[in-house]
Write a protein that holds these residues in place. Structure first.
Motif, PDB file in Angstrom:
ATOM      1  N   LYS A 193      50.439 -13.897  14.114  1.00  0.00           N
ATOM      2  CA  LYS A 193      51.556 -12.572  14.477  1.00  0.00           C
ATOM      3  C   LYS A 193      50.409 -11.432  14.178  1.00  0.00           C
ATOM      4  O   LYS A 193      49.557 -11.358  13.428  1.00  0.00           O
ATOM      5  CB  LYS A 193      52.352 -12.750  13.251  1.00  0.00           C
ATOM      6  N   CYS A 194      51.139 -10.145  14.524  1.00  0.00           N
ATOM      7  CA  CYS A 194      50.555  -8.841  14.555  1.00  0.00           C
ATOM      8  C   CYS A 194      51.731  -7.872  14.746  1.00  0.00           C
ATOM      9  O   CYS A 194      52.719  -8.379  15.347  1.00  0.00           O
ATOM     10  CB  CYS A 194      49.508  -8.602  15.726  1.00  0.00           C
ATOM     11  N   ALA A 195      51.590  -6.646  14.618  1.00  0.00           N
ATOM     12  CA  ALA A 195      52.470  -5.658  14.701  1.00  0.00           C
ATOM     13  C   ALA A 195      52.040  -4.514  15.369  1.00  0.00           C
ATOM     14  O   ALA A 195      50.613  -4.311  15.459  1.00  0.00           O
ATOM     15  CB  ALA A 195      52.663  -4.919  13.244  1.00  0.00           C
ATOM     16  N   ILE A 196      52.546  -3.863  16.569  1.00  0.00           N
ATOM     17  CA  ILE A 196      52.106  -2.705  17.140  1.00  0.00           C
ATOM     18  C   ILE A 196      52.983  -1.503  16.933  1.00  0.00           C
ATOM     19  O   ILE A 196      54.138  -1.693  16.972  1.00  0.00           O
ATOM     20  CB  ILE A 196      52.233  -3.060  18.665  1.00  0.00           C
ATOM     21  N   LEU A 197      52.381  -0.564  16.310  1.00  0.00           N
ATOM     22  CA  LEU A 197      52.917   0.720  15.906  1.00  0.00           C
ATOM     23  C   LEU A 197      53.317   1.620  17.067  1.00  0.00           C
ATOM     24  O   LEU A 197      52.913   1.723  18.118  1.00  0.00           O
ATOM     25  CB  LEU A 197      52.247   1.259  14.925  1.00  0.00           C
ATOM     26  N   SER A 220      48.562   1.546  17.841  1.00  0.00           N
ATOM     27  CA  SER A 220      47.677   0.584  16.885  1.00  0.00           C
ATOM     28  C   SER A 220      48.348  -0.824  16.664  1.00  0.00           C
ATOM     29  O   SER A 220      49.449  -1.058  16.670  1.00  0.00           O
ATOM     30  CB  SER A 220      47.829   1.414  15.399  1.00  0.00           C
ATOM     31  N   VAL A 221      47.486  -1.551  16.485  1.00  0.00           N
ATOM     32  CA  VAL A 221      47.553  -2.886  16.371  1.00  0.00           C
ATOM     33  C   VAL A 221      47.255  -3.493  14.919  1.00  0.00           C
ATOM     34  O   VAL A 221      46.040  -3.046  14.539  1.00  0.00           O
ATOM     35  CB  VAL A 221      46.803  -3.883  17.488  1.00  0.00           C
ATOM     36  N   VAL A 222      48.078  -4.005  14.100  1.00  0.00           N
ATOM     37  CA  VAL A 222      47.762  -4.131  12.847  1.00  0.00           C
ATOM     38  C   VAL A 222      48.138  -5.647  12.397  1.00  0.00           C
ATOM     39  O   VAL A 222      49.154  -6.082  13.153  1.00  0.00           O
ATOM     40  CB  VAL A 222      48.407  -3.288  11.909  1.00  0.00           C
ATOM     41  N   PRO A 223      47.639  -6.067  11.390  1.00  0.00           N
ATOM     42  CA  PRO A 223      47.811  -7.620  11.116  1.00  0.00           C
ATOM     43  C   PRO A 223      49.447  -7.957  10.696  1.00  0.00           C
ATOM     44  O   PRO A 223      49.660  -8.938  11.054  1.00  0.00           O
ATOM     45  CB  PRO A 223      47.005  -8.008   9.872  1.00  0.00           C
ATOM     46  N   CYS A 224      49.903  -6.982  10.122  1.00  0.00           N
ATOM     47  CA  CYS A 224      51.402  -6.936  10.033  1.00  0.00           C
ATOM     48  C   CYS A 224      52.031  -5.886   9.741  1.00  0.00           C
ATOM     49  O   CYS A 224      51.398  -4.716   9.561  1.00  0.00           O
ATOM     50  CB  CYS A 224      51.711  -8.189   8.919  1.00  0.00           C
ATOM     51  N   VAL A 225      53.222  -5.610   9.469  1.00  0.00           N
ATOM     52  CA  VAL A 225      53.893  -4.410   9.433  1.00  0.00           C
ATOM     53  C   VAL A 225      53.631  -3.897   7.918  1.00  0.00           C
ATOM     54  O   VAL A 225      53.521  -2.380   7.849  1.00  0.00           O
ATOM     55  CB  VAL A 225      55.392  -4.461   9.369  1.00  0.00           C
ATOM     56  N   LEU A 226      53.426  -4.698   6.992  1.00  0.00           N
ATOM     57  CA  LEU A 226      52.578  -3.814   5.717  1.00  0.00           C
ATOM     58  C   LEU A 226      51.268  -3.836   5.738  1.00  0.00           C
ATOM     59  O   LEU A 226      50.822  -3.038   4.959  1.00  0.00           O
ATOM     60  CB  LEU A 226      53.050  -5.112   4.645  1.00  0.00           C
ATOM     61  N   PHE A 248      53.888 -14.353  17.590  1.00  0.00           N
ATOM     62  CA  PHE A 248      54.889 -13.515  16.954  1.00  0.00           C
ATOM     63  C   PHE A 248      54.315 -12.105  16.929  1.00  0.00           C
ATOM     64  O   PHE A 248      53.182 -11.798  16.608  1.00  0.00           O
ATOM     65  CB  PHE A 248      55.467 -13.886  15.795  1.00  0.00           C
ATOM     66  N   ALA A 249      55.266 -11.164  17.521  1.00  0.00           N
ATOM     67  CA  ALA A 249      54.935  -9.730  17.105  1.00  0.00           C
ATOM     68  C   ALA A 249      56.046  -8.845  16.981  1.00  0.00           C
ATOM     69  O   ALA A 249      56.875  -8.804  17.470  1.00  0.00           O
ATOM     70  CB  ALA A 249      53.988  -9.188  18.802  1.00  0.00           C
ATOM     71  N   TRP A 250      55.724  -8.060  16.094  1.00  0.00           N
ATOM     72  CA  TRP A 250      56.687  -6.795  15.526  1.00  0.00           C
ATOM     73  C   TRP A 250      56.298  -5.918  16.611  1.00  0.00           C
ATOM     74  O   TRP A 250      55.090  -5.215  16.745  1.00  0.00           O
ATOM     75  CB  TRP A 250      56.276  -6.338  14.273  1.00  0.00           C
ATOM     76  N   LEU A 251      57.238  -4.953  17.238  1.00  0.00           N
ATOM     77  CA  LEU A 251      57.109  -3.933  17.958  1.00  0.00           C
ATOM     78  C   LEU A 251      57.780  -2.851  17.327  1.00  0.00           C
ATOM     79  O   LEU A 251      58.971  -2.683  17.342  1.00  0.00           O
ATOM     80  CB  LEU A 251      57.586  -4.302  19.403  1.00  0.00           C
ATOM     81  N   GLU A 252      57.072  -1.962  16.811  1.00  0.00           N
ATOM     82  CA  GLU A 252      57.754  -0.669  16.023  1.00  0.00           C
ATOM     83  C   GLU A 252      57.649   0.387  17.062  1.00  0.00           C
ATOM     84  O   GLU A 252      56.926   1.239  17.299  1.00  0.00           O
ATOM     85  CB  GLU A 252      56.803  -0.505  14.866  1.00  0.00           C
ATOM     86  N   VAL A 253      58.922   0.410  17.615  1.00  0.00           N
ATOM     87  CA  VAL A 253      59.148   1.264  18.769  1.00  0.00           C
ATOM     88  C   VAL A 253      59.413   2.775  18.258  1.00  0.00           C
ATOM     89  O   VAL A 253      59.442   3.706  19.029  1.00  0.00           O
ATOM     90  CB  VAL A 253      60.375   0.901  19.706  1.00  0.00           C
ATOM     91  N   GLN A 302      59.968  -9.130  17.558  1.00  0.00           N
ATOM     92  CA  GLN A 302      61.042  -8.319  16.869  1.00  0.00           C
ATOM     93  C   GLN A 302      60.759  -6.725  17.089  1.00  0.00           C
ATOM     94  O   GLN A 302      59.734  -6.277  16.575  1.00  0.00           O
ATOM     95  CB  GLN A 302      60.899  -8.688  15.357  1.00  0.00           C
ATOM     96  N   PHE A 303      61.811  -6.052  17.749  1.00  0.00           N
ATOM     97  CA  PHE A 303      61.900  -4.754  17.729  1.00  0.00           C
ATOM     98  C   PHE A 303      62.298  -4.111  16.219  1.00  0.00           C
ATOM     99  O   PHE A 303      63.427  -4.603  15.858  1.00  0.00           O
ATOM    100  CB  PHE A 303      62.906  -4.101  18.748  1.00  0.00           C
ATOM    101  N   ILE A 304      61.668  -3.284  15.811  1.00  0.00           N
ATOM    102  CA  ILE A 304      61.781  -2.692  14.403  1.00  0.00           C
ATOM    103  C   ILE A 304      61.393  -1.036  14.489  1.00  0.00           C
ATOM    104  O   ILE A 304      61.084  -0.363  15.592  1.00  0.00           O
ATOM    105  CB  ILE A 304      60.717  -3.137  13.328  1.00  0.00           C
ATOM    106  N   GLY A 305      61.404  -0.563  13.286  1.00  0.00           N
ATOM    107  CA  GLY A 305      61.270   0.854  13.408  1.00  0.00           C
ATOM    108  C   GLY A 305      60.814   1.261  11.867  1.00  0.00           C
ATOM    109  O   GLY A 305      60.197   0.341  11.282  1.00  0.00           O
TER     110      GLY A 305
END
Length: 302
Positions: free
Chosen positions: A218-222, A226-232, A21-26, A71-74
């Motif tokens: 899982k990870c998040a991409i900002l 940047s690649v970070v362990p999660c959105v927090l 799973f990946a959060w994509l903070e567009v 998951q597309f986020i902001g």
């Protein structure tokens, strides 16, 4: 005397763990300015350095790595001009897609994309009373718009989850949760405010404040790549997709070190990841209203 030289130790590269799973903070741009926003997003935010082509490359890499969900986020992802195109591209790559939105601004074209691609939605909701909800978002009329669009999503048959974050004393969080259920939202979770972003009130973030499951599949991409362990856990960057392939970052020593730090310092981790942030929970099963004990302490439960 014979001197024996020890044989050099053979090292085997750490095999990459599955990235499911990946959060994509567009974008960091948002039409709301919630006083507890972990991303510190708002009207002054930008779309960052990542271009639409950069995001398509990330989606290619995720698909090649066997990732199942994004998951597309902001910020507010529906305000990102290329969201619809990226959803279609992601679905074409076989990725399941969810959009986490405040549900205040959805164009007819986006509704069509959500419906035609089988995209799921998720949203935050703070009170059954408009004045309380709007006070949290600092956007007048947000409660009315969010509630109306939650209803529209249900009418269109688009799956939608709800998350209620308790941010202040006297907040009608439990009533908000029941209000979403009364509208027909079948999956509603709750969480307490966590000390990240604006909610930190200037205090430096702590690893111990994380839920403990960051970087586990899982990870998040900002917006800056940047690649970070999660959105927090955005204070723990492990690489940047504008500089290195995502697979290399995921298999890197920096990621392994971040994971070890999280496992060591989050010894009181909750039994599940806050459900309003994920369409899937790990390592346990998805949280649903019937599993109230799975929510973190201090969160509203059905």
């Amino acid at each position: 005397m014979t001197i024996t030289t020890p044989e050099p130790k053979l090292t085997t590269p750490r095999p990459p763990a599955p990235l499911d799973f990946a959060w994509l903070e567009v974008t960091g741009f948002c039409n709301e300015e919630c006083d507890h926003c972990y991303a510190d997003s708002g009207p002054q935010g930008t779309h960052g350095k990542m271009t639409a082509d950069n995001w398509r490359s990330v989606l290619d890499q995720l698909a090649a790595m066997g990732t199942k969900n994004v998951q597309f986020i902001g910020g507010e992802p529906t305000l990102y001009p290329h969201l619809g195109d990226l959803i279609i591209y992601a679905r074409g790559k076989g990725l399941a897609v969810e959009v986490f939105s405040n549900m205040t601004y959805i164009t007819p074209a986006l509704w069509d994309v959500f419906k035609s691609t089988g995209t799921s939605l998720a949203t935050s909701y703070y009170s059954d009373q408009a004045d309380q909800h709007d006070a949290v978002t600092q956007h007048r009329g947000s409660h009315r718009k969010t509630r109306a669009n939650v209803t529209k999503a249900l009418e269109l048959g688009i799956p939608i989850r709800g998350g209620v974050v308790t941010t202040r004393p006297g907040q009608r969080a439990a009533e908000a949760l029941q209000d979403l259920i009364s509208l027909g939202v079948e999956e509603v979770g709750g969480d307490r405010m966590r000390a990240f972003g604006r909610a930190s009130r200037g205090v430096a973030p702590k690893v111990a404040d994380l839920c403990g499951h960051c970087a586990h599949e899982k990870c998040a991409i900002l917006p800056d790549g940047s690649v970070v362990p999660c959105v927090l856990g955005r204070f723990m960057p492990v690489g940047n997709v504008l500089d290195s392939p995502l697979a290399d970052i995921w298999a890197s020593d920096r990621l392994a070190e971040a994971l070890a730090t999280i496992e060591r310092e989050c010894d009181t981790a909750q039994s599940c990841t806050p459900p309003q942030f994920l369409p899937m929970c790990g390592p346990c099963q998805p949280c649903v209203p019937s599993v109230g004990h799975c929510d973190p302490p201090g969160a509203p439960t059905p």
